[in-house]
Enzyme design. Sequence first.
Site, PDB file in Angstrom:
ATOM      1  N   PRO A  88       0.733  -1.184  -0.095  1.00  0.00           N
ATOM      2  CA  PRO A  88      -0.066   0.193   0.065  1.00  0.00           C
ATOM      3  C   PRO A  88       0.626   1.295   0.037  1.00  0.00           C
ATOM      4  CG  PRO A  88      -0.789  -1.359   1.942  1.00  0.00           C
ATOM      5  CD  PRO A  88       0.633  -2.046   1.528  1.00  0.00           C
ATOM      6  N   GLU A 115       0.217  -7.682   8.490  1.00  0.00           N
ATOM      7  CA  GLU A 115       0.106  -6.114   8.494  1.00  0.00           C
ATOM      8  C   GLU A 115       1.462  -5.628   7.706  1.00  0.00           C
ATOM      9  OE1 GLU A 115      -1.777  -3.987  10.807  1.00  0.00           O
ATOM     10  OE2 GLU A 115      -2.429  -6.327  10.637  1.00  0.00           O
ATOM     11  N   ARG A 153      -0.257  -6.649 -21.312  1.00  0.00           N
ATOM     12  CA  ARG A 153      -0.645  -6.153 -22.958  1.00  0.00           C
ATOM     13  C   ARG A 153       0.418  -5.606 -24.006  1.00  0.00           C
ATOM     14  NH1 ARG A 153      -3.831  -2.958 -22.582  1.00  0.00           N
ATOM     15  NH2 ARG A 153      -5.649  -3.906 -24.342  1.00  0.00           N
ATOM     16  N   ASP A 168      -6.048   1.986 -27.132  1.00  0.00           N
ATOM     17  CA  ASP A 168      -7.175   2.560 -25.812  1.00  0.00           C
ATOM     18  C   ASP A 168      -6.680   3.885 -24.872  1.00  0.00           C
ATOM     19  OD1 ASP A 168      -7.970   0.672 -24.216  1.00  0.00           O
ATOM     20  OD2 ASP A 168      -7.339  -1.181 -24.438  1.00  0.00           O
TER      21      ASP A 168
HETATM   22  C1  9D3 Z   1      -4.492  -3.422   8.347  1.00  0.00           C
HETATM   23  C2  9D3 Z   1      -3.068  -3.121   8.238  1.00  0.00           C
HETATM   24  N1  9D3 Z   1      -2.603  -1.706   7.323  1.00  0.00           N
HETATM   25  C3  9D3 Z   1      -2.228  -0.963   9.092  1.00  0.00           C
HETATM   26  C4  9D3 Z   1      -2.375   1.156   8.461  1.00  0.00           C
HETATM   27  C5  9D3 Z   1      -1.915  -1.719   6.662  1.00  0.00           C
HETATM   28  C6  9D3 Z   1      -1.505  -2.851   5.721  1.00  0.00           C
HETATM   29  C7  9D3 Z   1      -1.275  -3.712   5.508  1.00  0.00           C
HETATM   30  C8  9D3 Z   1      -1.004  -4.426   4.856  1.00  0.00           C
HETATM   31  C9  9D3 Z   1      -3.067  -2.637   4.859  1.00  0.00           C
HETATM   32  C10 9D3 Z   1      -3.409  -3.012   3.726  1.00  0.00           C
HETATM   33  C11 9D3 Z   1      -2.791  -4.661   3.794  1.00  0.00           C
HETATM   34  C12 9D3 Z   1      -2.676  -5.480   2.712  1.00  0.00           C
HETATM   35  N2  9D3 Z   1      -2.374  -5.197   1.283  1.00  0.00           N
HETATM   36  C13 9D3 Z   1      -1.549  -4.736   0.071  1.00  0.00           C
HETATM   37  O1  9D3 Z   1      -0.504  -5.918   0.516  1.00  0.00           O
HETATM   38  C14 9D3 Z   1      -1.382  -4.628  -0.737  1.00  0.00           C
HETATM   39  C15 9D3 Z   1      -2.398  -3.295  -0.808  1.00  0.00           C
HETATM   40  C16 9D3 Z   1      -3.555  -3.145  -0.560  1.00  0.00           C
HETATM   41  O2  9D3 Z   1      -4.272  -2.581   0.054  1.00  0.00           O
HETATM   42  N3  9D3 Z   1      -4.293  -2.357  -1.952  1.00  0.00           N
HETATM   43  C17 9D3 Z   1      -3.553  -0.902  -2.599  1.00  0.00           C
HETATM   44  N4  9D3 Z   1      -2.748  -1.632  -3.341  1.00  0.00           N
HETATM   45  C18 9D3 Z   1      -1.151  -2.851  -2.637  1.00  0.00           C
HETATM   46  S1  9D3 Z   1      -0.672  -3.434  -3.433  1.00  0.00           S
HETATM   47  C19 9D3 Z   1      -0.204  -4.870  -2.010  1.00  0.00           C
END
Ligand code: 9D3
Length: 244
Positions: A88, A115, A153, A168
């Site tokens: 994220p 986490e 793609r 596209d």
């Molecule tokens: C509940 C944990 N969160 C606390 C702030 C952080 C968190 C850790 C791991 C939130 C989501 C995740 C799992 N998500 C991914 O590993 C992830 C992801 C996403 O959640 N949204 C957009 N792209 C991606 S790429 C990997």
Amino acid sequence: MRVDIVTIFPQVFTPLEVSVIGRARERGLLEIAIWDLREFTTGRHRQVDDTPYGGGAGMVMKPEPFFAAVDAIRKDRRVPPRIILTSPQGELLTHALAQELAREPHLIILCGHYEGIDERVRIGLATDEISIGDYVLTGGELPAMVIVEATARFVPGVVGDASSVAADSFVEGLLDYPHYTRPPEFRGLNVPQILLSGNHEAVRRWRRAQQLQRTLVRRPDLLKKEALSEEDRRLLDAADLGID
Ligand code: 9D3
């Protein structure tokens, strides 16, 4: 192009066996291998996560299995891969980033979970950290598949009709026009008369006007006014906004 995916859920990657990606694999244009992170653990408990130093809720993915998996994948390979950590906190995946990744001969995608992942995976292993958007998922598996789809793609030959890749949305910076097929009337909804007219020039103009109007109304952020032709400006000025 070769893609290796490292995950604690190797069984979820069946979507990459069908459709455009599945066919590209059958044709040898794309080589995808899925690796089970647990196979790279040492202890009897096959532990891939542990409690966070400094305390707090949840678990953190251990670094050693990721390093061992990448060592195994890299063994006997000469070209250094791009190593993508799904997270994220990553750079947002865009059309432009997918296009850049498609020029690489070898990608390794590491799927995060829980986490988070021990920071040393990012520092010592990853060349890239990628997010697919600002919403919370449970892990990096769907993002890994999205990265593969968006990237593949652009690998020559993967999409049959090269002109459809080039035309596209996002390339041109415009959304698509509305599509219709038979029947001409369905539950009281009619196909626009112009599409039945056989007037190819009128159809082209109508489609262009639809693209411009839709983009202005739905995604004004995409519309690069300076890239519009004289005809585009006229079509937009003449547009009946608020309908679409
Ligand atoms: C509940 C944990 N969160 C606390 C702030 C952080 C968190 C850790 C791991 C939130 C989501 C995740 C799992 N998500 C991914 O590993 C992830 C992801 C996403 O959640 N949204 C957009 N792209 C991606 S790429 C990997």
